[in-house]
Design a protein around this motif. Structure first.
Motif, mmCIF file in Angstrom:
data_model
loop_
_atom_site.group_PDB
_atom_site.id
_atom_site.type_symbol
_atom_site.label_atom_id
_atom_site.label_comp_id
_atom_site.label_asym_id
_atom_site.label_seq_id
_atom_site.Cartn_x
_atom_site.Cartn_y
_atom_site.Cartn_z
ATOM 1 N N PHE A 38 11.259 -17.410 -0.191
ATOM 2 C CA PHE A 38 11.236 -16.628 -1.429
ATOM 3 C C PHE A 38 11.718 -15.223 -1.149
ATOM 4 O O PHE A 38 11.752 -14.759 -0.013
ATOM 5 N N ASN A 39 12.090 -14.545 -2.215
ATOM 6 C CA ASN A 39 12.664 -13.205 -2.122
ATOM 7 C C ASN A 39 12.183 -12.443 -3.350
ATOM 8 O O ASN A 39 12.663 -12.682 -4.452
ATOM 9 N N ARG A 40 11.216 -11.541 -3.153
ATOM 10 C CA ARG A 40 10.591 -10.878 -4.291
ATOM 11 C C ARG A 40 10.537 -9.386 -4.061
ATOM 12 O O ARG A 40 10.087 -8.925 -3.011
ATOM 13 N N THR A 41 10.988 -8.642 -5.046
ATOM 14 C CA THR A 41 10.821 -7.196 -5.005
ATOM 15 C C THR A 41 9.386 -6.863 -5.390
ATOM 16 O O THR A 41 8.825 -7.459 -6.309
ATOM 17 N N GLN A 42 8.816 -5.931 -4.648
ATOM 18 C CA GLN A 42 7.428 -5.567 -4.888
ATOM 19 C C GLN A 42 7.311 -4.045 -5.022
ATOM 20 O O GLN A 42 7.058 -3.337 -4.038
ATOM 21 N N PRO A 43 7.468 -3.543 -6.235
ATOM 22 C CA PRO A 43 7.260 -2.105 -6.439
ATOM 23 C C PRO A 43 5.780 -1.773 -6.297
ATOM 24 O O PRO A 43 4.936 -2.670 -6.295
ATOM 25 N N PRO A 44 5.465 -0.490 -6.181
ATOM 26 C CA PRO A 44 4.051 -0.115 -6.003
ATOM 27 C C PRO A 44 3.153 -0.617 -7.122
ATOM 28 O O PRO A 44 1.946 -0.828 -6.901
ATOM 29 N N SER A 45 3.708 -0.839 -8.285
ATOM 30 C CA SER A 45 2.893 -1.299 -9.408
ATOM 31 C C SER A 45 2.432 -2.745 -9.256
ATOM 32 O O SER A 45 1.493 -3.182 -9.923
ATOM 33 N N VAL A 46 3.090 -3.492 -8.396
ATOM 34 C CA VAL A 46 2.675 -4.882 -8.154
ATOM 35 C C VAL A 46 1.715 -4.873 -6.972
ATOM 36 O O VAL A 46 2.112 -4.768 -5.808
ATOM 37 N N CYS A 54 11.866 -7.286 5.012
ATOM 38 C CA CYS A 54 12.057 -6.481 3.807
ATOM 39 C C CYS A 54 13.540 -6.142 3.732
ATOM 40 O O CYS A 54 14.092 -5.571 4.678
ATOM 41 N N ASP A 55 14.148 -6.473 2.633
ATOM 42 C CA ASP A 55 15.586 -6.227 2.502
ATOM 43 C C ASP A 55 15.892 -4.754 2.268
ATOM 44 O O ASP A 55 17.042 -4.324 2.426
ATOM 45 N N ILE A 56 14.902 -3.992 1.888
ATOM 46 C CA ILE A 56 15.135 -2.558 1.644
ATOM 47 C C ILE A 56 15.026 -1.771 2.943
ATOM 48 O O ILE A 56 15.825 -0.860 3.190
ATOM 49 N N HIS A 57 14.043 -2.117 3.734
ATOM 50 C CA HIS A 57 13.820 -1.425 5.009
ATOM 51 C C HIS A 57 14.025 -2.456 6.118
ATOM 52 O O HIS A 57 13.122 -3.263 6.400
ATOM 53 N N GLY A 58 15.195 -2.404 6.713
ATOM 54 C CA GLY A 58 15.628 -3.499 7.577
ATOM 55 C C GLY A 58 14.801 -3.697 8.830
ATOM 56 O O GLY A 58 14.869 -4.751 9.449
ATOM 57 N N SER A 104 0.818 -1.215 0.000
ATOM 58 C CA SER A 104 0.000 0.000 0.000
ATOM 59 C C SER A 104 0.850 1.261 0.000
ATOM 60 O O SER A 104 0.309 2.366 0.137
ATOM 61 N N ASP A 105 2.148 1.093 -0.123
ATOM 62 C CA ASP A 105 3.062 2.243 -0.076
ATOM 63 C C ASP A 105 3.445 2.696 -1.482
ATOM 64 O O ASP A 105 3.420 1.899 -2.430
ATOM 65 N N PRO A 106 3.844 3.948 -1.610
ATOM 66 C CA PRO A 106 4.281 4.452 -2.923
ATOM 67 C C PRO A 106 5.745 4.134 -3.220
ATOM 68 O O PRO A 106 6.338 4.744 -4.114
ATOM 69 N N VAL A 107 6.337 3.252 -2.449
ATOM 70 C CA VAL A 107 7.738 2.861 -2.655
ATOM 71 C C VAL A 107 7.825 1.348 -2.767
ATOM 72 O O VAL A 107 6.907 0.626 -2.385
ATOM 73 N N ALA A 108 8.941 0.884 -3.276
ATOM 74 C CA ALA A 108 9.147 -0.561 -3.432
ATOM 75 C C ALA A 108 9.540 -1.192 -2.095
ATOM 76 O O ALA A 108 10.233 -0.577 -1.277
ATOM 77 N N HIS A 109 9.070 -2.394 -1.914
ATOM 78 C CA HIS A 109 9.526 -3.237 -0.813
ATOM 79 C C HIS A 109 10.123 -4.504 -1.404
ATOM 80 O O HIS A 109 9.956 -4.801 -2.597
#
Ligand SMILES: [Cu+2]
Length: 273
Positions: free
Chosen positions: A176-184, A201-205, A159-164
């Motif tokens: 599993f390890n999946r990038t989830q940009p806002p478009s997904v 989340c590997d982006i936001h520890g 629900s965020d405007p940034v990728a997780h």
């Protein structure tokens, strides 16, 4: 991530459990049908954080009882930690507060998983009418602990405007390890084996959650006040596990009276740092 250094309180805890069978004698465990199912149970659970390896069989539960209670924490509460956010501040804010224990004003402990770990016969785990949901909102997973049946679809939302980047750590299931940009809008996953799966989340520890995969219906997650309820339990005596990500697991023997509500008051207290 290492910078988080999540504080472990250790497994040395004191569990004081008062058991009151409301409306009747706790030894009133119902009809023979239920008792025969209970008598076939092993002595205790397998001790592997609530995993059920096999052996659970379903039956039509008659005069099931309800286990209802509250989990309280009365030990020293770890200090809240503040993490300064340097990226994605539009979604995450300037800082994040981390609470190792979420405790209500009267001591109720949230996000504890309460399970009858050694139950071998009981109601079928009903196919859910909707998927379990794990959202990412404000750079937090919500809820922090989500129950999912084996093979139930878990929808991971952003629900965020940034990728997780959703990264699960499983032992018996596939990680599993999946990038989830806002478009997904969502990622759908499922788990064939009951176990507790951690999601990060590997982006936001600081982002962390637990997907607790269960293979029977006798599990609950405590709410913000520490409350829980497990219904339709065949009358009998069971091992009740109370698990919390920081506190670890504690077990207690409980007797559930058939066709009645059994109230529990569970006190957890840290005895060593
Ligand atoms: Cu993230």
């Amino acid at each position: 991530m290492a910078i988080l250094g999540r504080r472990h309180l250790g497994i040395c805890q004191v569990l004081i459990c008062s058991l009151v069978a409301c409306g009747g004698d706790a030894s009133d465990t119902g009809g023979l049908e239920q008792m025969s199912a209970v008598e076939e149970q092993p002595e205790a659970g397998d001790g592997t954080e609530g995993r059920h390896e096999s052996g659970y069989t379903t039956m039509n539960v008659k005069k099931g009882g309800t286990l209802r209670g509250v989990v309280n924490f009365s030990g020293a509460v770890p200090e809240t930690r503040t993490i300064v956010v340097t990226d994605d501040m539009n979604a995450c804010g300037g800082s994040v507060q981390i609470h190792d224990l979420e405790i209500a004003s009267h001591g109720g402990l949230a996000n504890a998983v309460v399970s009858l770990t050694d139950i071998t016969s009981g109601a079928v785990l009903e196919a859910p009418t909707s998927p379990a949901t794990l959202d990412q909102r404000g750079c937090r997973f919500t809820p922090h602990v989500v129950l999912a049946g084996v093979d139930q679809v878990v929808e991971i939302l952003n629900s965020d405007p940034v990728a997780h980047n959703v990264h699960t750590v499983a032992f018996d299931n596939r990680s599993f390890n999946r990038t989830q940009p806002p478009s997904v809008e969502k990622i759908e996953v499922s788990f064939p084996i009951a176990e507790k799966v951690r999601a990060r989340c590997d982006i936001h520890g600081w982002m962390s959650a637990w997907i607790v995969v269960v293979d029977h219906p006798y599990n609950a997650v405590t709410d913000s006040n520490g409350g829980f309820a497990i219904g339709n339990v065949p009358g009998g005596t069971y091992t009740l596990e109370i698990w919390h990500e920081t506190l670890g697991a504690t077990t207690q023997t409980v007797t559930v009276a058939a066709d009645q509500v059994t109230d529990l008051s569970i006190e957890l207290a840290q005895t060593s740092p």
